[in-house]
Design an enzyme around this catalytic site. Structure first.
Site, PDB file in Angstrom:
ATOM      1  N   ASP A  59      -9.206  -3.494  -6.130  1.00  0.00           N
ATOM      2  CA  ASP A  59      -8.589  -3.122  -4.860  1.00  0.00           C
ATOM      3  C   ASP A  59      -9.626  -2.416  -3.983  1.00  0.00           C
ATOM      4  O   ASP A  59     -10.087  -1.321  -4.303  1.00  0.00           O
ATOM      5  CB  ASP A  59      -7.408  -2.187  -5.158  1.00  0.00           C
ATOM      6  CG  ASP A  59      -6.642  -1.749  -3.925  1.00  0.00           C
ATOM      7  OD1 ASP A  59      -7.210  -1.782  -2.817  1.00  0.00           O
ATOM      8  OD2 ASP A  59      -5.477  -1.360  -4.077  1.00  0.00           O
TER       9      ASP A  59
ATOM     10  N   HIS B 176      -6.724  -5.951  -0.806  1.00  0.00           N
ATOM     11  CA  HIS B 176      -5.743  -4.877  -0.947  1.00  0.00           C
ATOM     12  C   HIS B 176      -4.353  -5.527  -0.987  1.00  0.00           C
ATOM     13  O   HIS B 176      -3.990  -6.072  -2.009  1.00  0.00           O
ATOM     14  CB  HIS B 176      -5.906  -3.873   0.197  1.00  0.00           C
ATOM     15  CG  HIS B 176      -5.136  -2.600   0.062  1.00  0.00           C
ATOM     16  ND1 HIS B 176      -5.060  -1.888  -1.114  1.00  0.00           N
ATOM     17  CD2 HIS B 176      -4.389  -1.897   0.968  1.00  0.00           C
ATOM     18  CE1 HIS B 176      -4.321  -0.799  -0.937  1.00  0.00           C
ATOM     19  NE2 HIS B 176      -3.885  -0.789   0.316  1.00  0.00           N
TER      20      HIS B 176
ATOM     21  N   SER C 133       0.827  -1.204   0.000  1.00  0.00           N
ATOM     22  CA  SER C 133       0.000   0.000   0.000  1.00  0.00           C
ATOM     23  C   SER C 133       0.869   1.265   0.000  1.00  0.00           C
ATOM     24  O   SER C 133       1.664   1.473  -0.912  1.00  0.00           O
ATOM     25  CB  SER C 133      -0.960  -0.044   1.193  1.00  0.00           C
ATOM     26  OG  SER C 133      -1.948   0.963   1.093  1.00  0.00           O
TER      27      SER C 133
END
Length: 430
Positions: A306, A373, A210
């Protein structure tokens, strides 16, 4: 700049962070990733009941190490505390190989959001876990992590709020106690790791999830410079390819947010000079522009659906006042046909941008169609008998083929819901 909400956040039983009242949708972006940090940590701590033989090694706790010369270097978290990392020494054939993984956790774009952040593990080592399990790409279990299990492995805590790219010169001298030292933290941690053995590395891989994936891209070429040219050095960005897309009401929420992050913390000084000379600095924070200038081989692990980007870029807080997207954005099977048209369009935007790098042979990709994610730091999604697969290959297998120069693959999944191996998140479950 937005004022802090009267009640910052409540953590529900499903470990998702929700605000009772957000003052604006940009403020929400700053902390939504903290929820996934909690989710990811809970998943790495949870025993895998279907694979009891893996529990002892994958759940081994690795202690926190605080940066030894943080004060002297001025390498400080948002609150002024020393940054930290978790280090597990390599062994056997991997004792001279190094794998670094940078945590994710969003960003802070205002004094108010950074002030709230400094009271969490994402802004202060005072709140960091003193021990954490290593799983997925960090696991020492060869059945869960067959290619990197015996490497020296480092999990770098993220505590600056700007993907390790903030600069001290941008600090506001008003006594608010906020330190913007991301770039110095990065350099100081690298120097410390080099001093404890990384300088003798034979192979090295920088990875991140991320906002940590974005940090990986920002610092990828710099990481390469720490090693001689004959050393195999590459970078892996997991769920770090953030898009500059219009949201549900045609606003550019992420563009506005990144603009404020860059302005607040002086991030432009860590971005590529050719880019900021050509376009506005905040645009150079988007991975599309960063990758254009990266020389070091890069691999993208990224879900085409996502959930973080759907919930914060496509349908951010404040863009859905009537709750049309409420059920869909929490659990993808709840989406209707019109919503799926929008989600498929978002996927096409991702693939269009990634297609710009199709001709670059050193860039690998694993783009599955899952509602998730980050995927590399969890054993369930990195490499197990029921991990997500494309062409019958797990993420770990595909990354290994690329890293060890066996084959550079750009695996692109078919649209949702075609892949039954996906581990989709469901935020409606208790």
């Amino acid at each position: 700049m937005p004022s802090p909400p009267s009640s910052f956040a409540t953590i529900s039983r499903n470990r998702t962070v929700f605000s009772r009242k957000w003052t604006n949708k940009e403020y929400a972006i700053a902390f939504t990733s903290f929820s996934f940090t909690l989710i990811l940590f809970s998943l790495t701590r949870r025993p895998n009941l279907q694979e009891p033989s893996r529990i002892s090694s994958s759940n081994h706790l690795v202690p926190l190490t605080l940066l030894s010369n943080a004060t002297q270097r001025g390498a400080l978290c948002l609150d002024g505390s020393a940054p930290g990392y978790h280090f597990q020494k390599g062994f056997g054939s991997g004792y001279q190989n190094w794998l670094l993984h940078i945590e994710g956790g969003g960003w802070c774009e205002s004094v108010a959001s950074c002030y709230q952040r400094k009271m969490t593990a994402l802004g202060s080592s005072k709140h960091m876990e003193t021990e954490v399990p290593f799983s997925g790409i960090l696991s020492s279990d060869p059945s869960q992590n067959p290619y990197f299990f015996n490497w020296n492995k480092v999990r770098i805590h993220y505590c600056d709020g700007a993907s390790f790219a903030g600069h001290q010169e941008s600090e506001i001298k008003d006594g608010n106690g906020l330190f913007f030292r991301g770039q110095i933290i990065w350099e100081a941690i690298m120097d410390e790791l080099l001093s404890i053995g990384m300088s003798k590395a034979k192979q090295a891989l920088l990875s991140g999830c991320s906002a940590g994936g974005l940090a990986t891209l920002i610092h990828c070429d710099d990481f390469r410079k720490y090693f001689s040219k004959d050393i195999n050095v590459k970078c892996l960005a997991d769920a770090g390819f953030f898009l500059d897309e219009e949201d549900a009401i045609r606003n550019r929420t992420m563009r506005s947010f990144y603009h404020d992050v860059v302005q607040l913390q002086g991030v432009a000084k860590s971005l590529h000079k050719d880019c900021i000379a050509r376009i506005e600095p905040f645009k150079c924070l988007f991975p599309l522009e960063i990758v254009k200038n990266i020389k070091t081989p890069v691999f993208f692990v990224h879900p085409a659906y996502d959930f973080w980007q759907i919930q914060n870029i496509l349908v951010p807080h404040g863009s859905d006042p009537h709750g049309y997207w409420k059920s869909c954005r929490l659990n993808i099977p709840n989406c209707n046909a019109d919503q799926f048209d929008v989600l498929h369009g978002f996927r096409k935007s991702l693939l269009k941008r990634l297609n710009e790098f199709q001709q670059r042979k050193e860039i690998g990709m694993f783009i599955n169609s899952c509602f998730i994610h980050c995927q590399t730091a969890m054993g369930e999604t990195w490499h197990s008998h029921n991990s997500p697969k494309i062409n019958d290959k797990t993420i770990a297998e595909t990354v290994a083929d690329w890293y060890f120069d066996r084959k550079v693959l750009k695996l692109i999944d078919c649209p949702y819901p075609c892949n039954p191996t996906c581990r989709n998140m469901d935020f409606t479950r208790k």
